[in-house]
Design a protein around this motif. Structure first.
Motif, PDB file in Angstrom:
ATOM      1  N   ASN A 157       0.848  -1.189   0.000  1.00  0.00           N
ATOM      2  CA  ASN A 157       0.000   0.000   0.000  1.00  0.00           C
ATOM      3  C   ASN A 157       0.890   1.248   0.000  1.00  0.00           C
ATOM      4  OD1 ASN A 157      -1.573   2.225   0.886  1.00  0.00           O
ATOM      5  ND2 ASN A 157      -3.034   0.816   1.816  1.00  0.00           N
ATOM      6  N   PRO A 158       0.730   2.126  -1.010  1.00  0.00           N
ATOM      7  CA  PRO A 158       1.611   3.290  -1.115  1.00  0.00           C
ATOM      8  C   PRO A 158       1.539   4.217   0.099  1.00  0.00           C
ATOM      9  CG  PRO A 158      -0.225   3.487  -2.653  1.00  0.00           C
ATOM     10  CD  PRO A 158      -0.271   2.106  -2.091  1.00  0.00           C
ATOM     11  N   TYR A 159       0.377   4.289   0.722  1.00  0.00           N
ATOM     12  CA  TYR A 159       0.243   5.138   1.910  1.00  0.00           C
ATOM     13  C   TYR A 159       1.042   4.561   3.079  1.00  0.00           C
ATOM     14  CZ  TYR A 159      -3.315   7.697  -0.607  1.00  0.00           C
ATOM     15  OH  TYR A 159      -3.966   8.470  -1.538  1.00  0.00           O
ATOM     16  N   THR A 160       1.075   3.237   3.164  1.00  0.00           N
ATOM     17  CA  THR A 160       1.874   2.587   4.210  1.00  0.00           C
ATOM     18  C   THR A 160       3.357   2.842   3.989  1.00  0.00           C
ATOM     19  OG1 THR A 160       0.193   0.857   4.367  1.00  0.00           O
ATOM     20  CG2 THR A 160       2.327   0.373   5.338  1.00  0.00           C
ATOM     21  N   VAL A 161       3.789   2.784   2.722  1.00  0.00           N
ATOM     22  CA  VAL A 161       5.200   3.025   2.397  1.00  0.00           C
ATOM     23  C   VAL A 161       5.619   4.415   2.842  1.00  0.00           C
ATOM     24  CG1 VAL A 161       6.868   3.283   0.512  1.00  0.00           C
ATOM     25  CG2 VAL A 161       5.237   1.401   0.469  1.00  0.00           C
ATOM     26  N   LEU A 162       4.764   5.405   2.595  1.00  0.00           N
ATOM     27  CA  LEU A 162       5.104   6.781   2.979  1.00  0.00           C
ATOM     28  C   LEU A 162       4.780   7.079   4.443  1.00  0.00           C
ATOM     29  CD1 LEU A 162       4.063   8.919  -0.136  1.00  0.00           C
ATOM     30  CD2 LEU A 162       6.245   7.835   0.375  1.00  0.00           C
ATOM     31  N   GLY A 163       4.108   6.146   5.106  1.00  0.00           N
ATOM     32  CA  GLY A 163       3.798   6.323   6.521  1.00  0.00           C
ATOM     33  C   GLY A 163       2.733   7.362   6.785  1.00  0.00           C
ATOM     34  N   ILE A 164       1.756   7.460   5.886  1.00  0.00           N
ATOM     35  CA  ILE A 164       0.684   8.457   6.038  1.00  0.00           C
ATOM     36  C   ILE A 164      -0.671   7.795   5.900  1.00  0.00           C
ATOM     37  CG2 ILE A 164       2.008  10.476   5.304  1.00  0.00           C
ATOM     38  CD1 ILE A 164       0.885  10.054   2.491  1.00  0.00           C
ATOM     39  N   ASP A 165      -1.703   8.529   6.294  1.00  0.00           N
ATOM     40  CA  ASP A 165      -3.083   8.069   6.199  1.00  0.00           C
ATOM     41  C   ASP A 165      -3.621   8.365   4.800  1.00  0.00           C
ATOM     42  OD1 ASP A 165      -5.465   7.165   7.855  1.00  0.00           O
ATOM     43  OD2 ASP A 165      -6.254   8.975   6.904  1.00  0.00           O
ATOM     44  N   PRO A 166      -4.512   7.497   4.250  1.00  0.00           N
ATOM     45  CA  PRO A 166      -5.085   7.775   2.929  1.00  0.00           C
ATOM     46  C   PRO A 166      -5.815   9.116   2.828  1.00  0.00           C
ATOM     47  CG  PRO A 166      -5.520   5.519   3.545  1.00  0.00           C
ATOM     48  CD  PRO A 166      -4.895   6.183   4.740  1.00  0.00           C
ATOM     49  N   GLY A 167      -6.242   9.662   3.950  1.00  0.00           N
ATOM     50  CA  GLY A 167      -6.918  10.953   3.938  1.00  0.00           C
ATOM     51  C   GLY A 167      -5.969  12.135   4.001  1.00  0.00           C
ATOM     52  N   ALA A 168      -4.663  11.876   3.922  1.00  0.00           N
ATOM     53  CA  ALA A 168      -3.668  12.958   4.013  1.00  0.00           C
ATOM     54  C   ALA A 168      -3.838  13.945   2.859  1.00  0.00           C
ATOM     55  CB  ALA A 168      -2.258  12.374   3.992  1.00  0.00           C
ATOM     56  N   THR A 169      -3.549  15.204   3.140  1.00  0.00           N
ATOM     57  CA  THR A 169      -3.625  16.231   2.094  1.00  0.00           C
ATOM     58  C   THR A 169      -2.447  16.074   1.134  1.00  0.00           C
ATOM     59  OG1 THR A 169      -2.282  17.819   3.315  1.00  0.00           O
ATOM     60  CG2 THR A 169      -4.677  17.853   3.722  1.00  0.00           C
ATOM     61  N   ASP A 170      -2.538  16.743  -0.013  1.00  0.00           N
ATOM     62  CA  ASP A 170      -1.437  16.710  -0.987  1.00  0.00           C
ATOM     63  C   ASP A 170      -0.143  17.219  -0.357  1.00  0.00           C
ATOM     64  OD1 ASP A 170      -3.126  15.709  -2.876  1.00  0.00           O
ATOM     65  OD2 ASP A 170      -3.407  17.595  -3.950  1.00  0.00           O
ATOM     66  N   GLU A 171      -0.268  18.237   0.467  1.00  0.00           N
ATOM     67  CA  GLU A 171       0.924  18.810   1.105  1.00  0.00           C
ATOM     68  C   GLU A 171       1.555  17.817   2.077  1.00  0.00           C
ATOM     69  OE1 GLU A 171       3.781  21.189   0.893  1.00  0.00           O
ATOM     70  OE2 GLU A 171       1.967  21.657  -0.241  1.00  0.00           O
ATOM     71  N   GLU A 172       0.721  17.086   2.804  1.00  0.00           N
ATOM     72  CA  GLU A 172       1.229  16.069   3.727  1.00  0.00           C
ATOM     73  C   GLU A 172       1.905  14.924   2.975  1.00  0.00           C
ATOM     74  OE1 GLU A 172      -1.896  16.490   7.478  1.00  0.00           O
ATOM     75  OE2 GLU A 172      -2.488  15.331   5.701  1.00  0.00           O
ATOM     76  N   VAL A 173       1.366  14.579   1.823  1.00  0.00           N
ATOM     77  CA  VAL A 173       1.978  13.534   0.986  1.00  0.00           C
ATOM     78  C   VAL A 173       3.364  13.982   0.532  1.00  0.00           C
ATOM     79  CG1 VAL A 173       1.809  12.259  -1.193  1.00  0.00           C
ATOM     80  CG2 VAL A 173      -0.234  12.603   0.209  1.00  0.00           C
ATOM     81  N   LYS A 174       3.447  15.215   0.030  1.00  0.00           N
ATOM     82  CA  LYS A 174       4.744  15.748  -0.424  1.00  0.00           C
ATOM     83  C   LYS A 174       5.748  15.801   0.718  1.00  0.00           C
ATOM     84  CE  LYS A 174       3.038  18.694  -4.127  1.00  0.00           C
ATOM     85  NZ  LYS A 174       2.758  20.069  -4.537  1.00  0.00           N
ATOM     86  N   LYS A 175       5.298  16.251   1.877  1.00  0.00           N
ATOM     87  CA  LYS A 175       6.187  16.371   3.033  1.00  0.00           C
ATOM     88  C   LYS A 175       6.738  14.999   3.433  1.00  0.00           C
ATOM     89  CE  LYS A 175       6.354  17.987   7.799  1.00  0.00           C
ATOM     90  NZ  LYS A 175       5.583  18.351   8.975  1.00  0.00           N
ATOM     91  N   ALA A 176       5.859  13.993   3.488  1.00  0.00           N
ATOM     92  CA  ALA A 176       6.296  12.643   3.854  1.00  0.00           C
ATOM     93  C   ALA A 176       7.291  12.108   2.829  1.00  0.00           C
ATOM     94  CB  ALA A 176       5.091  11.717   3.964  1.00  0.00           C
ATOM     95  N   TYR A 177       6.988  12.362   1.556  1.00  0.00           N
ATOM     96  CA  TYR A 177       7.888  11.899   0.486  1.00  0.00           C
ATOM     97  C   TYR A 177       9.263  12.550   0.617  1.00  0.00           C
ATOM     98  CZ  TYR A 177      10.091  11.619  -4.077  1.00  0.00           C
ATOM     99  OH  TYR A 177      11.003  11.433  -5.080  1.00  0.00           O
ATOM    100  N   ARG A 178       9.292  13.858   0.817  1.00  0.00           N
ATOM    101  CA  ARG A 178      10.571  14.584   0.913  1.00  0.00           C
ATOM    102  C   ARG A 178      11.405  14.095   2.103  1.00  0.00           C
ATOM    103  NH1 ARG A 178       7.645  20.123  -0.273  1.00  0.00           N
ATOM    104  NH2 ARG A 178       7.697  20.093  -2.542  1.00  0.00           N
ATOM    105  N   GLU A 179      10.751  13.878   3.239  1.00  0.00           N
ATOM    106  CA  GLU A 179      11.477  13.414   4.425  1.00  0.00           C
ATOM    107  C   GLU A 179      12.102  12.038   4.191  1.00  0.00           C
ATOM    108  OE1 GLU A 179       8.735  13.613   7.697  1.00  0.00           O
ATOM    109  OE2 GLU A 179       8.747  15.807   7.737  1.00  0.00           O
ATOM    110  N   LEU A 180      11.320  11.132   3.583  1.00  0.00           N
ATOM    111  CA  LEU A 180      11.847   9.792   3.318  1.00  0.00           C
ATOM    112  C   LEU A 180      12.931   9.826   2.236  1.00  0.00           C
ATOM    113  CD1 LEU A 180       8.544   7.731   3.459  1.00  0.00           C
ATOM    114  CD2 LEU A 180      10.444   7.607   5.064  1.00  0.00           C
ATOM    115  N   ALA A 181      12.735  10.677   1.228  1.00  0.00           N
ATOM    116  CA  ALA A 181      13.736  10.792   0.160  1.00  0.00           C
ATOM    117  C   ALA A 181      15.056  11.317   0.719  1.00  0.00           C
ATOM    118  CB  ALA A 181      13.225  11.706  -0.951  1.00  0.00           C
TER     119      ALA A 181
END
Length: 198
Positions: free
Chosen positions: A3-27
């Motif tokens: 599940n891509p949300y599990t990989v990024l460690g976020i909830d499926p209801g996360a905002t676009d900004e939260e998705v980007k933030k999680a991605y940047r931190e992991l990257a």
């Protein structure tokens, strides 16, 4: 893929900004340059690949959701429901589909509902759902293939059931009578009586 949300460690209801933030931190954490001289370089590269795939999947889902007018939550819910179906958990998939709001029931919803109905043996309902999905999204080959497959299976079943085609067979009323008469004869040979009138 997980599940891509599990990989990024976020909830499926996360905002676009939260998705980007999680991605940047992991990257930042797993970027291969950080592990250039480390024995963990290969693992970091694999992890980074998984993170990139998860981020791309979420972005693509959300773009599709925007195009179809669905909410992000509904579209990501459909992705999770697909995971349940692919794992063979049709019961949980059915529960989650029924929980989707009427306003979010798009072509994907009808296709997935068709898959659940088909797994339960409700072929007429499955066919109806597939047809609705095709009508809502006529360009989707996956939906069209499912609708064609279930129609083909129904025709083959009718041919076998009613004695048509090369796959003719099954059990007719003559077969049932012959079996009962044979059973009665066997019972009478052993001193019993299976059918009292014969």
């Amino acid at each position: 893929m997980t599940n891509p949300y599990t990989v990024l460690g976020i909830d499926p209801g996360a905002t676009d900004e939260e998705v980007k933030k999680a991605y940047r931190e992991l990257a930042k954490k797993y970027h291969p340059d950080n592990y250039a001289d480390s024995p963990l370089a290969d693992l970091a590269q694999e992890k980074m690949k998984e993170i990139n795939e998860a981020y791309d999947t979420i972005r693509n889902e959300r773009e599709k959701a925007k195009a179809s007018g669905s909410s992000y939550g509904a579209y990501s819910a459909f992705a999770q429901i697909r995971e349940y179906i692919n794992a063979g958990d049709f019961y949980e998939a059915g529960i989650r589909l029924d929980a989707v709001k009427q306003s979010d029931r798009n072509a994907e919803w009808f296709y997935l509902k068709g898959r659940v109905n088909e797994s339960r043996g409700f072929f007429f309902e499955a066919s109806r759902c597939y047809d609705t999905a095709c009508a809502m999204d006529p360009q989707n080959l996956e939906y069209r293939d499912a609708a064609n497959r279930i129609r083909s299976n129904a025709q083959n079943f009718d041919n076998r059931r009613y004695g048509g085609g090369t796959n003719a067979g099954g059990c007719s009323s003559c077969d049932i009578c012959s079996t009962l008469i044979c059973a009665d004869c066997c019972c009478e040979c052993m001193g019993g009586d299976f059918i009292s009138c014969c």
